[in-house]
Design a protein around this motif. Structure first.
Motif, short mmCIF file in Angstrom:
data_model
loop_
_atom_site.label_atom_id
_atom_site.label_comp_id
_atom_site.label_asym_id
_atom_site.label_seq_id
_atom_site.Cartn_x
_atom_site.Cartn_y
_atom_site.Cartn_z
N ARG A 6 0.83 -1.21 0.00
CA ARG A 6 0.00 0.00 0.00
C ARG A 6 0.87 1.26 0.00
O ARG A 6 0.59 2.20 -0.73
CB ARG A 6 -0.93 0.00 1.22
CG ARG A 6 -2.13 -0.91 1.12
CD ARG A 6 -2.98 -0.82 2.38
NE ARG A 6 -3.50 0.52 2.57
CZ ARG A 6 -4.65 0.98 2.05
NH1 ARG A 6 -5.38 0.17 1.30
NH2 ARG A 6 -5.06 2.20 2.28
N THR A 7 1.89 1.26 0.82
CA THR A 7 2.78 2.42 0.89
C THR A 7 3.49 2.63 -0.43
O THR A 7 3.65 3.77 -0.89
CB THR A 7 3.81 2.24 2.03
OG1 THR A 7 3.11 2.09 3.27
CG2 THR A 7 4.73 3.45 2.12
N LYS A 8 3.93 1.54 -1.05
CA LYS A 8 4.58 1.64 -2.36
C LYS A 8 3.62 2.24 -3.40
O LYS A 8 4.03 3.07 -4.23
CB LYS A 8 5.04 0.26 -2.84
CG LYS A 8 6.29 -0.26 -2.14
CD LYS A 8 6.69 -1.61 -2.71
CE LYS A 8 7.95 -2.13 -2.07
NZ LYS A 8 8.34 -3.46 -2.61
N LEU A 9 2.36 1.83 -3.36
CA LEU A 9 1.38 2.35 -4.31
C LEU A 9 1.08 3.82 -4.05
O LEU A 9 0.95 4.61 -4.99
CB LEU A 9 0.09 1.52 -4.23
CG LEU A 9 0.16 0.13 -4.87
CD1 LEU A 9 -1.06 -0.70 -4.48
CD2 LEU A 9 0.25 0.26 -6.40
N LEU A 10 0.98 4.20 -2.79
CA LEU A 10 0.74 5.61 -2.46
C LEU A 10 1.91 6.47 -2.93
O LEU A 10 1.70 7.52 -3.57
CB LEU A 10 0.55 5.77 -0.95
CG LEU A 10 -0.72 5.15 -0.36
CD1 LEU A 10 -0.65 5.13 1.17
CD2 LEU A 10 -1.96 5.92 -0.82
N VAL A 41 -3.33 -2.42 -7.55
CA VAL A 41 -4.00 -1.11 -7.42
C VAL A 41 -5.46 -1.32 -7.05
O VAL A 41 -5.98 -0.70 -6.12
CB VAL A 41 -3.89 -0.31 -8.74
CG1 VAL A 41 -4.79 0.94 -8.69
CG2 VAL A 41 -2.45 0.07 -9.01
N PHE A 42 -6.12 -2.23 -7.76
CA PHE A 42 -7.55 -2.47 -7.54
C PHE A 42 -7.79 -3.33 -6.30
O PHE A 42 -8.82 -3.16 -5.63
CB PHE A 42 -8.15 -3.12 -8.80
CG PHE A 42 -7.91 -2.31 -10.03
CD1 PHE A 42 -8.68 -1.19 -10.32
CD2 PHE A 42 -6.87 -2.62 -10.90
CE1 PHE A 42 -8.45 -0.43 -11.45
CE2 PHE A 42 -6.63 -1.86 -12.03
CZ PHE A 42 -7.42 -0.76 -12.31
N TYR A 43 -6.86 -4.19 -6.00
CA TYR A 43 -6.99 -5.04 -4.81
C TYR A 43 -6.97 -4.18 -3.54
O TYR A 43 -7.77 -4.39 -2.62
CB TYR A 43 -5.87 -6.07 -4.77
CG TYR A 43 -5.86 -6.90 -3.51
CD1 TYR A 43 -6.75 -7.96 -3.34
CD2 TYR A 43 -4.97 -6.63 -2.48
CE1 TYR A 43 -6.76 -8.72 -2.18
CE2 TYR A 43 -4.96 -7.38 -1.32
CZ TYR A 43 -5.86 -8.42 -1.17
OH TYR A 43 -5.87 -9.17 -0.01
N HIS A 44 -6.07 -3.22 -3.48
CA HIS A 44 -5.90 -2.42 -2.27
C HIS A 44 -6.79 -1.18 -2.23
O HIS A 44 -7.18 -0.73 -1.15
CB HIS A 44 -4.44 -1.97 -2.13
CG HIS A 44 -3.52 -3.08 -1.71
ND1 HIS A 44 -3.46 -3.57 -0.43
CD2 HIS A 44 -2.61 -3.80 -2.43
CE1 HIS A 44 -2.57 -4.54 -0.36
NE2 HIS A 44 -2.04 -4.71 -1.55
N GLU A 50 -9.63 6.24 -6.21
CA GLU A 50 -9.52 6.01 -4.76
C GLU A 50 -8.05 6.00 -4.33
O GLU A 50 -7.71 6.49 -3.25
CB GLU A 50 -10.20 4.70 -4.38
CG GLU A 50 -11.72 4.72 -4.50
CD GLU A 50 -12.35 5.76 -3.60
OE1 GLU A 50 -11.83 6.01 -2.50
OE2 GLU A 50 -13.38 6.33 -4.00
N LEU A 51 -7.19 5.45 -5.16
CA LEU A 51 -5.76 5.47 -4.85
C LEU A 51 -5.23 6.89 -4.85
O LEU A 51 -4.48 7.28 -3.95
CB LEU A 51 -5.00 4.61 -5.87
CG LEU A 51 -3.46 4.72 -5.84
CD1 LEU A 51 -2.91 4.47 -4.45
CD2 LEU A 51 -2.85 3.76 -6.86
#
Length: 219
Positions: A6-10, A41-44, A50-51
């Motif tokens: 999650r942090t990597k995606l943010l 992306v969609f999983y989290h 939303e991301l």
């Protein structure tokens, strides 16, 4: 591992906005920047919007926390403006103000981004409001300033300068200089004697009363 992803995606979403702009920000480009599978992306987060919304809040929290101690040390309007210049230089160089500008632009066509963008700006406004309330207390204009409104104006102006500087660097510098002149004017007012300060307050009250009578609510 999930929290790390999650942090990597943010962080990846923020970096993608800085490097590519919101028009080219997609699940694929964010995942590539983050070094993870696009499906995550969609999983989290359920969707790219939303991301981006979560990334806006995450980014603002990180940046405000970085400057919080420096805000706490500000003891005058002049010092606040000096810090503002530093913030403008540092945040522009790092691309962080550009993220807010991109999200503000995106929110015009993607309304789901608006609440998170406002929430991100609100974190900055809260810090600025606390400083303004502290440094203006006891000054001749304290009773006539809407501190909440002024903090919003300064935060919005900070983002606006990021856009303005891209087309007119000298104009943006002039805008910052104008704010510094206002700080100097406040210093002059504080140096006035008691009689002169009472005269200034009386004039400000008359101006406030005239504006109140001019509003639709007052008619």
């Amino acid at each position: 591992m999930s929290a790390d992803t999650r942090t990597k995606l943010l962080a990846g979403a923020l970096q993608t906005l800085i490097e590519q702009g919101i028009a080219k920000t997609s699940a694929r480009s964010i995942a590539t920047t983050a070094g993870v599978n696009q499906a995550l992306v969609f999983y989290h987060f359920g969707s790219v919007d939303e991301l981006l919304a979560a990334a806006c809040r995450y980014g603002a929290e990180q940046r405000v926390a970085h400057y919080r101690e420096r805000f706490a040390q500000v003891g005058s309007l002049a010092e606040l403006l000096d810090l503002g210049r530093e913030l403008h230089t540092e945040e522009r160089a790092a691309g962080h103000v550009a993220v807010l500008a991109q999200l503000l632009a995106g929110a015009q066509t993607q309304p789901r981004l608006a609440p998170a963008t406002v929430a991100g700006l609100a974190l900055w406004m809260e810090e600025i409001e606390q400083v303004l309330a502290r440094v203006l207390a006891g000054t001749p204009i304290a009773a006539f300033v809407d501190v909440t409104g002024l903090s919003r104006a300064l935060a919005a102006g900070f983002v606006g300068l990021e856009l303005y500087e891209g087309v007119d660097p000298e104009g943006a510098l002039g805008a910052l200089d104008a704010l510094e002149q206002l700080s100097g004017l406040l210093g002059v007012l504080e140096d006035l004697g008691p009689v002169a300060q009472r005269a200034v307050r009386a004039q400000l009250r008359r101006g406030t009363a005239r504006r109140a009578r001019a509003t639709p609510e007052a008619r």
